[in-house]
Design a protein around this motif. Structure first.
Motif, PDB file in Angstrom:
ATOM      1  N   GLY A   1      -5.967  -7.783  -4.628  1.00  0.00           N
ATOM      2  CA  GLY A   1      -4.799  -7.059  -5.114  1.00  0.00           C
ATOM      3  C   GLY A   1      -5.063  -5.634  -5.533  1.00  0.00           C
ATOM      4  O   GLY A   1      -4.139  -4.917  -5.927  1.00  0.00           O
ATOM      5  N   VAL A   2      -6.301  -5.179  -5.428  1.00  0.00           N
ATOM      6  CA  VAL A   2      -6.666  -3.820  -5.838  1.00  0.00           C
ATOM      7  C   VAL A   2      -6.564  -2.883  -4.632  1.00  0.00           C
ATOM      8  O   VAL A   2      -7.129  -3.168  -3.569  1.00  0.00           O
ATOM      9  CB  VAL A   2      -8.101  -3.793  -6.402  1.00  0.00           C
ATOM     10  N   PRO A   3      -5.861  -1.748  -4.764  1.00  0.00           N
ATOM     11  CA  PRO A   3      -5.760  -0.812  -3.637  1.00  0.00           C
ATOM     12  C   PRO A   3      -7.112  -0.206  -3.288  1.00  0.00           C
ATOM     13  O   PRO A   3      -7.873   0.185  -4.180  1.00  0.00           O
ATOM     14  CB  PRO A   3      -4.795   0.265  -4.151  1.00  0.00           C
ATOM     15  N   ALA A   4      -7.393  -0.142  -2.012  1.00  0.00           N
ATOM     16  CA  ALA A   4      -8.629   0.467  -1.528  1.00  0.00           C
ATOM     17  C   ALA A   4      -8.290   1.392  -0.365  1.00  0.00           C
ATOM     18  O   ALA A   4      -7.289   1.195   0.327  1.00  0.00           O
ATOM     19  CB  ALA A   4      -9.618  -0.603  -1.085  1.00  0.00           C
ATOM     20  N   VAL A   5      -9.120   2.388  -0.154  1.00  0.00           N
ATOM     21  CA  VAL A   5      -8.889   3.342   0.925  1.00  0.00           C
ATOM     22  C   VAL A   5      -9.185   2.681   2.265  1.00  0.00           C
ATOM     23  O   VAL A   5     -10.283   2.164   2.491  1.00  0.00           O
ATOM     24  CB  VAL A   5      -9.765   4.595   0.746  1.00  0.00           C
ATOM     25  N   VAL A   6      -8.197   2.695   3.148  1.00  0.00           N
ATOM     26  CA  VAL A   6      -8.364   2.183   4.506  1.00  0.00           C
ATOM     27  C   VAL A   6      -8.813   3.301   5.440  1.00  0.00           C
ATOM     28  O   VAL A   6      -9.697   3.126   6.275  1.00  0.00           O
ATOM     29  CB  VAL A   6      -7.041   1.568   5.019  1.00  0.00           C
ATOM     30  N   SER A   7      -8.204   4.463   5.275  1.00  0.00           N
ATOM     31  CA  SER A   7      -8.527   5.607   6.128  1.00  0.00           C
ATOM     32  C   SER A   7      -8.078   6.877   5.420  1.00  0.00           C
ATOM     33  O   SER A   7      -7.137   6.847   4.613  1.00  0.00           O
ATOM     34  CB  SER A   7      -7.819   5.478   7.476  1.00  0.00           C
TER      35      SER A   7
ATOM     36  N   GLY B   1       0.817  -1.194   0.000  1.00  0.00           N
ATOM     37  CA  GLY B   1       0.000   0.000   0.000  1.00  0.00           C
ATOM     38  C   GLY B   1       0.851   1.242   0.000  1.00  0.00           C
ATOM     39  O   GLY B   1       2.079   1.176  -0.145  1.00  0.00           O
ATOM     40  N   ALA B   2       0.204   2.385   0.144  1.00  0.00           N
ATOM     41  CA  ALA B   2       0.915   3.667   0.138  1.00  0.00           C
ATOM     42  C   ALA B   2       0.133   4.692   0.919  1.00  0.00           C
ATOM     43  O   ALA B   2      -1.099   4.600   1.044  1.00  0.00           O
ATOM     44  CB  ALA B   2       1.126   4.157  -1.299  1.00  0.00           C
ATOM     45  N   LEU B   3       0.852   5.660   1.448  1.00  0.00           N
ATOM     46  CA  LEU B   3       0.217   6.825   2.043  1.00  0.00           C
ATOM     47  C   LEU B   3       0.257   7.939   1.000  1.00  0.00           C
ATOM     48  O   LEU B   3       1.327   8.431   0.643  1.00  0.00           O
ATOM     49  CB  LEU B   3       0.940   7.284   3.307  1.00  0.00           C
ATOM     50  N   ILE B   4      -0.905   8.294   0.495  1.00  0.00           N
ATOM     51  CA  ILE B   4      -1.020   9.382  -0.481  1.00  0.00           C
ATOM     52  C   ILE B   4      -1.251  10.672   0.289  1.00  0.00           C
ATOM     53  O   ILE B   4      -2.099  10.730   1.182  1.00  0.00           O
ATOM     54  CB  ILE B   4      -2.191   9.127  -1.445  1.00  0.00           C
ATOM     55  N   PHE B   5      -0.477  11.698  -0.036  1.00  0.00           N
ATOM     56  CA  PHE B   5      -0.693  12.986   0.618  1.00  0.00           C
ATOM     57  C   PHE B   5      -0.640  14.102  -0.412  1.00  0.00           C
ATOM     58  O   PHE B   5       0.188  14.104  -1.312  1.00  0.00           O
ATOM     59  CB  PHE B   5       0.315  13.225   1.753  1.00  0.00           C
ATOM     60  N   ASP B   6      -1.562  15.022  -0.269  1.00  0.00           N
ATOM     61  CA  ASP B   6      -1.727  16.143  -1.196  1.00  0.00           C
ATOM     62  C   ASP B   6      -1.657  17.431  -0.378  1.00  0.00           C
ATOM     63  O   ASP B   6      -2.593  17.769   0.351  1.00  0.00           O
ATOM     64  CB  ASP B   6      -3.068  16.014  -1.917  1.00  0.00           C
ATOM     65  N   ILE B   7      -0.527  18.132  -0.504  1.00  0.00           N
ATOM     66  CA  ILE B   7      -0.329  19.372   0.243  1.00  0.00           C
ATOM     67  C   ILE B   7      -0.896  20.527  -0.579  1.00  0.00           C
ATOM     68  O   ILE B   7      -0.278  20.977  -1.547  1.00  0.00           O
ATOM     69  CB  ILE B   7       1.164  19.616   0.536  1.00  0.00           C
ATOM     70  N   GLY B   8      -2.058  20.976  -0.228  1.00  0.00           N
ATOM     71  CA  GLY B   8      -2.692  22.055  -0.966  1.00  0.00           C
ATOM     72  C   GLY B   8      -2.401  23.411  -0.370  1.00  0.00           C
ATOM     73  O   GLY B   8      -1.544  23.567   0.506  1.00  0.00           O
ATOM     74  N   GLY B   9      -3.135  24.412  -0.841  1.00  0.00           N
ATOM     75  CA  GLY B   9      -2.958  25.756  -0.319  1.00  0.00           C
ATOM     76  C   GLY B   9      -3.641  25.941   1.026  1.00  0.00           C
ATOM     77  O   GLY B   9      -3.104  26.574   1.932  1.00  0.00           O
ATOM     78  N   GLY B  10      -4.859  25.357   1.153  1.00  0.00           N
ATOM     79  CA  GLY B  10      -5.624  25.551   2.373  1.00  0.00           C
ATOM     80  C   GLY B  10      -5.737  24.331   3.247  1.00  0.00           C
ATOM     81  O   GLY B  10      -6.175  24.432   4.398  1.00  0.00           O
TER      82      GLY B  10
END
Length: 257
Positions: A91-97, A69-78
């Motif tokens: 085998g398909v990635p799904a959102v855990v949290s 898996g991976a930790l996806i992070f999106d640093i936005g403006g706000g």
């Protein structure tokens, strides 16, 4: 106007969204009305959960095939969106949290004000972000173990793509080189160290930073560094994609059904 260009392109389905800035704004209704009357666009202010879902959908194809898996992070403006995706039995990635922290590069810069952004100030700024992200890391640990040995970081945003461009030695930003690129997190931290040694003018002179990002890159670095501190993965994959690609993938899926 915008709607004329959309019709000329033959678009059958359009989705336009707004995120944290509009969620916070007291006059967001005025923006929706102007977008409708002046641009012919029905603008939708999405929730934090929907923003995280779309970001995950846009970035999921870049999760390494052999990673759990991976930790996806999106640093936005706000705000900063964080999504933990893990492979299921199929085998398909799904959102855990997922979590939306109402701090981004602009809001952190405004909160920081005139306080120094030298190394001492930077450490304080990073500690502040570690404190804010910490409760969600604790919540994740109650759901399931997060193993840095089998996961990697997957970052998307101006901050992450800028750091990646510098790490790649680019004189000017090139999306083709940056999107889907792999980096050792230690190499990205070394880029941050170099930027901290520069003043505002020096940061503006760095090709991938430029004058438009020079005042926001340090807050962005503090947010990234806090994420790395709490989720100490060795590898970072960089995505120059996110919400738009998530919407596009969903629209294409709708068209096929």
């Amino acid at each position: 106007i915008c709607s004329d260009h959309i019709r000329a392109a033959g678009a059958k389905r359009v989705r336009a969204i707004a995120t944290e800035a509009c969620r916070r704004a007291r006059n967001s209704g005025d923006l929706l009305a102007r977008a409708r009357t002046e641009a012919g666009i029905e603008l939708e202010i999405v929730s934090t959960a929907e923003e995280a879902r779309l970001a995950a959908l846009g970035c999921a194809p870049l999760i390494a095939p052999k990673a759990e898996g991976a930790l996806i992070f999106d640093i936005g403006g706000g705000s900063t969106e964080m999504i933990w995706m893990k492979r299921g039995p199929d085998g398909v990635p799904a959102v855990v949290s997922s979590h939306s922290e109402p701090t981004g590069v602009v809001t952190l810069s405004e909160e920081w004000g005139v306080r120094p952004t030298d190394r001492t100030g930077y450490r304080t700024m990073r500690a502040l972000m570690i404190e804010r992200f910490g409760p969600w890391r604790a919540k994740m640990d109650r759901i399931a173990p997060f193993d840095p040995a089998t996961h990697h970081l997957l970052g998307t945003s101006g901050t992450v793509t800028t750091l990646a461009g510098i790490a790649l030695g680019l004189e000017r930003y090139d999306r083709r080189r940056v999107d889907a690129s792999w980096h050792r997190c230690a190499d990205v931290v070394a880029v941050i160290d170099r930027l901290l040694d520069l003043d505002l003018e020096g940061r503006a002179a760095v090709g991938c930073v430029g004058p438009d990002r020079a005042d926001l890159i340090v807050p962005g670095c503090a947010i990234f560094d806090a994420v790395l501190n709490l989720w100490p993965c060795a590898q970072l994959r960089v995505a120059d994609r996110g919400l738009r690609e998530g919407m596009l993938r969903e629209l294409l899926a709708e068209r096929r059904t």
